[in-house]
Design an enzyme around this catalytic site. Structure first.
Site, short mmCIF file in Angstrom:
data_model
loop_
_atom_site.label_atom_id
_atom_site.label_comp_id
_atom_site.label_asym_id
_atom_site.label_seq_id
_atom_site.Cartn_x
_atom_site.Cartn_y
_atom_site.Cartn_z
N SER A 49 1.07 -1.25 0.10
CA SER A 49 0.03 0.06 -0.07
C SER A 49 0.96 1.29 -0.01
O SER A 49 1.80 1.33 0.87
CB SER A 49 -0.98 -0.06 1.32
N HIS A 74 -1.53 -1.60 -4.17
CA HIS A 74 -2.79 -1.21 -3.36
C HIS A 74 -2.64 0.33 -2.96
O HIS A 74 -1.93 1.09 -2.62
CB HIS A 74 -2.59 -1.99 -2.08
N ASP A 76 -4.94 3.33 -1.30
CA ASP A 76 -5.93 3.65 -0.27
C ASP A 76 -6.55 5.20 -0.58
O ASP A 76 -6.20 5.90 -0.33
CB ASP A 76 -5.53 3.46 1.13
N MET A 78 -9.38 7.71 0.66
CA MET A 78 -10.13 8.19 1.70
C MET A 78 -10.62 9.53 1.50
O MET A 78 -9.93 10.30 0.97
CB MET A 78 -9.17 8.25 3.00
N HIS A 107 -8.79 0.84 -3.06
CA HIS A 107 -9.57 0.36 -2.11
C HIS A 107 -10.53 1.76 -1.60
O HIS A 107 -9.71 2.68 -1.02
CB HIS A 107 -8.79 -0.17 -0.92
N MET A 109 -12.24 3.65 0.35
CA MET A 109 -12.99 4.10 1.99
C MET A 109 -13.44 5.47 1.70
O MET A 109 -12.99 6.54 2.38
CB MET A 109 -11.80 4.07 2.92
N MET A 178 -10.83 -6.21 6.54
CA MET A 178 -10.08 -5.21 7.16
C MET A 178 -9.57 -5.80 8.51
O MET A 178 -10.40 -6.34 9.16
CB MET A 178 -10.79 -3.82 7.43
N ASP A 216 -6.09 -6.87 4.97
CA ASP A 216 -5.51 -5.39 5.00
C ASP A 216 -5.50 -4.77 6.27
O ASP A 216 -6.51 -4.52 6.96
CB ASP A 216 -6.22 -4.47 3.94
#
Ligand code: DX5
Ligand code: ZN
Length: 266
Positions: A49, A74, A76, A78, A107, A109, A178, A216
């Site tokens: 990540s 990966h 992330d 957010m 991913h 979020m 998670m 993760d």
């Protein structure tokens, strides 16, 4: 489609072909499910990540990870609402697409992620996961992702029961469990999540789904063996790769070695 995107699409095709057939090559890391006379071959993939990378040197950091044997990048994403932190969006993903041929795994979020699916698809992702807690229309959302030729995943927080996945697993290419509360890198793995991963693995095998398990949060050299033995295949590692005192290369070699050892022991 440029050459990198073509290579990436070809690589991901292999994973798509795996649906309904959990016996495609790769690492043979067995899970406890084997004890019930079922053979399950799992393909280990390491997905660093970039959350813990040095963003000022992002292309170099990703290049180093790729050279050292990372399988997936990966990403992330957010939004400061679903999780108490902000990161980046499609423009940064598009920039990352230009510097690596590895599959990109975004991913999300974010709240109501279906608003942004096409932006991330256009940015060049190969895998896209949304949180079950953030998306009321999971069936439509996952189908939309898959119709675009992208692998579709559904993620759940540590406090969300596996029952939240029950109806969606048959069409999910992967389920992202998670193992920390999402929002930040560098948190400690929640040990009780190991049983949750095992239970999910048992459900997937007993129902003969093609869904892979991605894990993760807080995964490192100390717990990787247990996470793989529980049935995980795709391993996200942020601080264990980009924050390691061994450097990106040393950290990736150590994690891959542990995965290999786990395979040989079983
Ligand atoms: C957490 C993110 C993770 C994070 C993992 O909200 O979803 O992907 O980057 O970082 P580590 O491996 O440091 O827990
Ligand atoms: Zn993540």
């Amino acid at each position: 489609m440029d050459i990198r995107a073509k290579q990436s699409a070809a690589r991901e095709k292999g994973l798509n072909d795996r649906r309904g057939n959990r016996k495609t090559g790769g690492f043979a890391i067995t899970s406890p499910v084997i004890q019930q006379n079922k053979t399950l071959e799992l393909k280990f993939e390491l997905a660093p990540s970039i959350l813990s990378a040095d963003f000022a040197r992002l292309a170099d950091e990703i290049g180093e990870a790729e050279k050292a044997g990372a399988d997936v990048v990966h990403l992330d994403v957010m939004d400061g609402r679903f999780v108490p932190n902000f990161t980046f969006g499609p423009p940064v993903v598009a920039a990352v697409r230009k510097v690596t041929s590895l599959p990109l795994d975004a991913h999300l979020m974010v709240e109501a992620p279906s608003r942004f699916l096409d932006d991330f698809i256009r940015a060049g992702v190969n895998r896209l996961s949304v949180h079950a807690e953030a998306e009321p229309h999971l069936d439509r959302t996952l189908n939309h992702i898959r119709e675009a030729g992208v692998l579709a995943g559904v993620a759940i927080n540590p406090g969300t029961p596996l029952s939240a996945l029950e109806e969606i697993l048959p069409i999910a290419d992967f389920a992202l469990v998670m193992t920390v509360n999402p929002g930040f890198g560098g948190q400690s793995f929640i040990p009780s999540m190991l049983k949750k991963i095992s239970r999910l693995s048992e459900i997937i095998v007993s129902k003969k789904y093609g869904t892979r398990i991605e894990v993760d949060g807080g995964v490192c050299a100390d717990n990787l063996r247990d996470v793989l033995a529980a049935g995980a295949e795709i391993i996200v590692a942020g601080s264990a790769v980009f924050g390691s005192v061994k450097g990106v290369d040393g950290a990736i070699h150590e994690l891959r070695n542990i995965a290999g050892v786990t395979k040989r022991k079983r």
